[in-house]
Write a protein that holds these residues in place. Structure first.
Motif, PDB file in Angstrom:
ATOM      1  N   MET A  94       1.036  -1.078   0.123  1.00 52.40           N
ATOM      2  CA  MET A  94       0.099   0.035  -0.195  1.00 52.40           C
ATOM      3  C   MET A  94       1.125   1.622   0.183  1.00 52.40           C
ATOM      4  N   LEU A  95       2.000   1.384   0.783  1.00 51.24           N
ATOM      5  CA  LEU A  95       3.190   2.136   0.599  1.00 51.24           C
ATOM      6  C   LEU A  95       3.832   2.967  -0.532  1.00 51.24           C
ATOM      7  N   ALA A  96       3.988   2.057  -1.076  1.00 49.80           N
ATOM      8  CA  ALA A  96       4.905   1.643  -2.705  1.00 49.80           C
ATOM      9  C   ALA A  96       3.389   2.150  -3.321  1.00 49.80           C
ATOM     10  N   GLY A  97       2.242   2.044  -3.175  1.00 49.82           N
ATOM     11  CA  GLY A  97       1.206   2.289  -4.565  1.00 49.82           C
ATOM     12  C   GLY A  97       1.048   4.034  -3.884  1.00 49.82           C
ATOM     13  N   ILE A  98       0.891   3.981  -2.370  1.00 53.24           N
ATOM     14  CA  ILE A  98       0.720   5.799  -2.933  1.00 53.24           C
ATOM     15  C   ILE A  98       1.824   6.648  -3.011  1.00 53.24           C
ATOM     16  N   ARG A  99       3.081   5.859  -3.109  1.00 56.30           N
ATOM     17  CA  ARG A  99       4.455   6.833  -3.592  1.00 56.30           C
ATOM     18  C   ARG A  99       3.965   6.979  -4.892  1.00 56.30           C
ATOM     19  N   HIS A 100       3.973   5.589  -5.441  1.00 54.58           N
ATOM     20  CA  HIS A 100       3.711   5.929  -6.568  1.00 54.58           C
ATOM     21  C   HIS A 100       2.154   7.040  -7.459  1.00 54.58           C
ATOM     22  N   ILE A 101       1.510   7.208  -5.980  1.00 53.41           N
ATOM     23  CA  ILE A 101       0.090   7.689  -6.471  1.00 53.41           C
ATOM     24  C   ILE A 101       0.631   9.375  -6.805  1.00 53.41           C
ATOM     25  N   PHE A 102       1.487   9.901  -5.864  1.00 55.77           N
ATOM     26  CA  PHE A 102       2.322  10.518  -5.342  1.00 55.77           C
ATOM     27  C   PHE A 102       3.609  11.311  -6.422  1.00 55.77           C
ATOM     28  N   SER A 103       3.710  10.449  -6.912  1.00 52.42           N
ATOM     29  CA  SER A 103       5.401  10.873  -8.099  1.00 52.42           C
ATOM     30  C   SER A 103       4.860  11.342  -9.528  1.00 52.42           C
ATOM     31  N   VAL A 106      -0.907  13.747 -12.896  1.00 46.15           N
ATOM     32  CA  VAL A 106      -2.104  13.254 -12.674  1.00 46.15           C
ATOM     33  C   VAL A 106      -2.751  11.983 -11.983  1.00 46.15           C
ATOM     34  N   LEU A 107      -2.345  10.944 -11.460  1.00 40.63           N
ATOM     35  CA  LEU A 107      -2.953  10.255  -9.885  1.00 40.63           C
ATOM     36  C   LEU A 107      -2.117  11.254  -9.019  1.00 40.63           C
ATOM     37  N   THR A 108      -2.167  12.220  -8.954  1.00 33.31           N
ATOM     38  CA  THR A 108      -2.678  12.177  -7.489  1.00 33.31           C
ATOM     39  C   THR A 108      -3.849  13.817  -7.284  1.00 33.31           C
ATOM     40  N   TRP A 227       1.966  -1.756 -11.663  1.00 37.49           N
ATOM     41  CA  TRP A 227       1.064  -0.974 -10.454  1.00 37.49           C
ATOM     42  C   TRP A 227      -0.210  -0.721 -10.650  1.00 37.49           C
ATOM     43  N   ILE A 228      -0.247  -1.542 -12.060  1.00 44.12           N
ATOM     44  CA  ILE A 228      -2.120  -0.615 -11.206  1.00 44.12           C
ATOM     45  C   ILE A 228      -3.000  -1.900 -10.867  1.00 44.12           C
ATOM     46  N   GLY A 229      -2.561  -3.132 -10.054  1.00 48.32           N
ATOM     47  CA  GLY A 229      -3.177  -3.211  -9.081  1.00 48.32           C
ATOM     48  C   GLY A 229      -2.950  -2.633  -7.435  1.00 48.32           C
ATOM     49  N   ARG A 230      -2.153  -1.994  -7.153  1.00 48.35           N
ATOM     50  CA  ARG A 230      -1.515  -1.441  -6.138  1.00 48.35           C
ATOM     51  C   ARG A 230      -2.246  -0.273  -5.855  1.00 48.35           C
ATOM     52  N   VAL A 231      -1.783   0.479  -6.949  1.00 35.02           N
ATOM     53  CA  VAL A 231      -2.973   1.800  -7.782  1.00 35.02           C
ATOM     54  C   VAL A 231      -4.173   1.884  -7.293  1.00 35.02           C
ATOM     55  N   MET A 232      -4.779   1.117  -8.076  1.00 31.64           N
ATOM     56  CA  MET A 232      -6.532   0.632  -7.512  1.00 31.64           C
ATOM     57  C   MET A 232      -6.727   0.262  -6.113  1.00 31.64           C
ATOM     58  N   GLY A 233      -6.684  -0.907  -5.495  1.00 31.69           N
ATOM     59  CA  GLY A 233      -6.314  -0.323  -4.395  1.00 31.69           C
ATOM     60  C   GLY A 233      -6.063   0.558  -3.746  1.00 31.69           C
ATOM     61  N   VAL A 234      -5.254   0.960  -3.891  1.00 35.40           N
ATOM     62  CA  VAL A 234      -5.619   3.075  -3.188  1.00 35.40           C
ATOM     63  C   VAL A 234      -7.286   3.522  -3.392  1.00 35.40           C
ATOM     64  N   ARG A 235      -6.831   3.229  -4.397  1.00 32.82           N
ATOM     65  CA  ARG A 235      -7.805   4.259  -5.404  1.00 32.82           C
ATOM     66  C   ARG A 235      -9.626   3.710  -4.825  1.00 32.82           C
ATOM     67  N   THR A 236      -9.287   2.509  -4.807  1.00 28.85           N
ATOM     68  CA  THR A 236     -10.691   1.789  -3.859  1.00 28.85           C
ATOM     69  C   THR A 236     -10.672   2.304  -2.487  1.00 28.85           C
ATOM     70  N   LEU A 237      -9.872   2.297  -1.894  1.00 26.66           N
ATOM     71  CA  LEU A 237      -9.625   2.182  -0.146  1.00 26.66           C
ATOM     72  C   LEU A 237      -9.719   3.354  -0.156  1.00 26.66           C
TER      73      LEU A 237
END
Length: 292
Positions: A94-103, A106-108, A227-237
């Motif tokens: 989850m933390l890796a997904g969050i870091r990827h989003i902030f990098s 557009v995802l941010t 990364w799609i699974g982690r990013v979508m997981g963070v988004r769903t949460l």
């Protein structure tokens, strides 16, 4: 809890097997099917329950899940592995997904948009009954007069979006959905006329697929397969969490402020989400239609 795993996993498979030029149309079709069965499912379930009883109803539901699992066997096996991304715990994932989003800018922005929409939806979700009884002066049993136009609009809107998906960019679809939903929610909170409220509910349902399709398509465009699974997981949460928190606050706020004020706050949250999409248009103009 397990249902929260399905959307990230499904979107990863979608990213892997669906060409990028077909992604938006495919997501629109997925949303349309979801809307159809969300609207028709309760009616079919009620008929089965009244005809055959609770045990047969549960057994049929079990068989449907079994068939759904069986269908997954026909999906090609995942041949790509990413050992360098393996994490020893869910929390690190989850933390890796969050870091990827902030990098990714557009995802941010999309994450802020999802949070605002989740707060807006959660705030008014428990209050539809009060719209019927307080604003329209009708009996609580008349709630169906709000849910039917909304469901019909969502189904029709899904199919319209399928046709428009190849002509409109995902960021434009998202902006249209947020704008119409914001004004529609404000109108529902202030309307005292049944016909007007039904029309607004229809418009909200009609353009709500634009929000889901726009956010999902942009997320898929901006995220690598690994990364799609982690990013979508963070988004769903993020979406689920904000909705649950605001649903918990809605009842307390209802005793302190007027219903119209709560709906105005919800509409304002959709406008905030709309503002967050504006930079995406600039990025898309600079980098092409796929803005990532």
């Amino acid at each position: 809890m397990l249902s929260q795993l399905s959307q990230p996993a499904g979107m990863k498979l979608y990213k892997k097997h669906v060409p990028s030029e077909q992604a938006q149309s495919g997501v629109a079709l997925l949303q349309s099917l979801f809307a159809i069965f969300t609207v028709l499912g309760p009616s079919i379930g009620t008929f089965v329950y009244q005809t055959f009883g609770i045990y047969m109803t549960l057994f049929i539901a079990f068989i449907m899940f079994v068939f759904s699992s069986f269908a997954l066997m026909f999906i090609p096996a995942d041949q790509n592995h990413h050992p360098q991304m393996a994490s020893p715990s869910v929390m690190k994932d989850m933390l890796a997904g969050i870091r990827h989003i902030f990098s990714n800018k557009v995802l941010t922005l999309l994450s802020g948009c999802v949070a605002a929409v989740g707060c807006g939806v959660g705030l008014i979700s428990p209050l539809s009954l009060f719209v019927v009884t307080e604003k329209l002066g009708l009996a609580a049993e008349k709630l169906q007069w709000l849910t039917i136009p909304y469901g019909a609009g969502e189904i029709i809107g899904g199919f319209i979006t399928i046709a428009a998906a190849t002509q409109l960019s995902p960021q434009l679809l998202l902006a249209i959905g947020l704008l119409v939903n914001g004004f529609g929610i404000w109108g529902v909170g202030h309307s005292t006329n049944l016909v007007l409220t039904m029309l607004l509910q229809f418009l909200i349902g009609l353009t709500q697929p634009c929000i889901f399709i726009g956010i999902t398509t942009l997320t898929m465009q901006c995220t690598e397969e690994a990364w799609i699974g982690r990013v979508m997981g963070v988004r769903t949460l993020l979406m689920t969490g904000t909705m649950v928190v605001m649903m918990g606050l809605a009842g307390q706020w209802k005793t302190q402020v007027s219903l119209a004020s709560i709906y105005s706050i919800s509409a304002s949250l959709f406008m905030i989400a709309l503002i967050l999409t504006i930079p995406i248009f600039t990025i898309a103009k600079r980098e092409g239609r796929e803005c990532c």
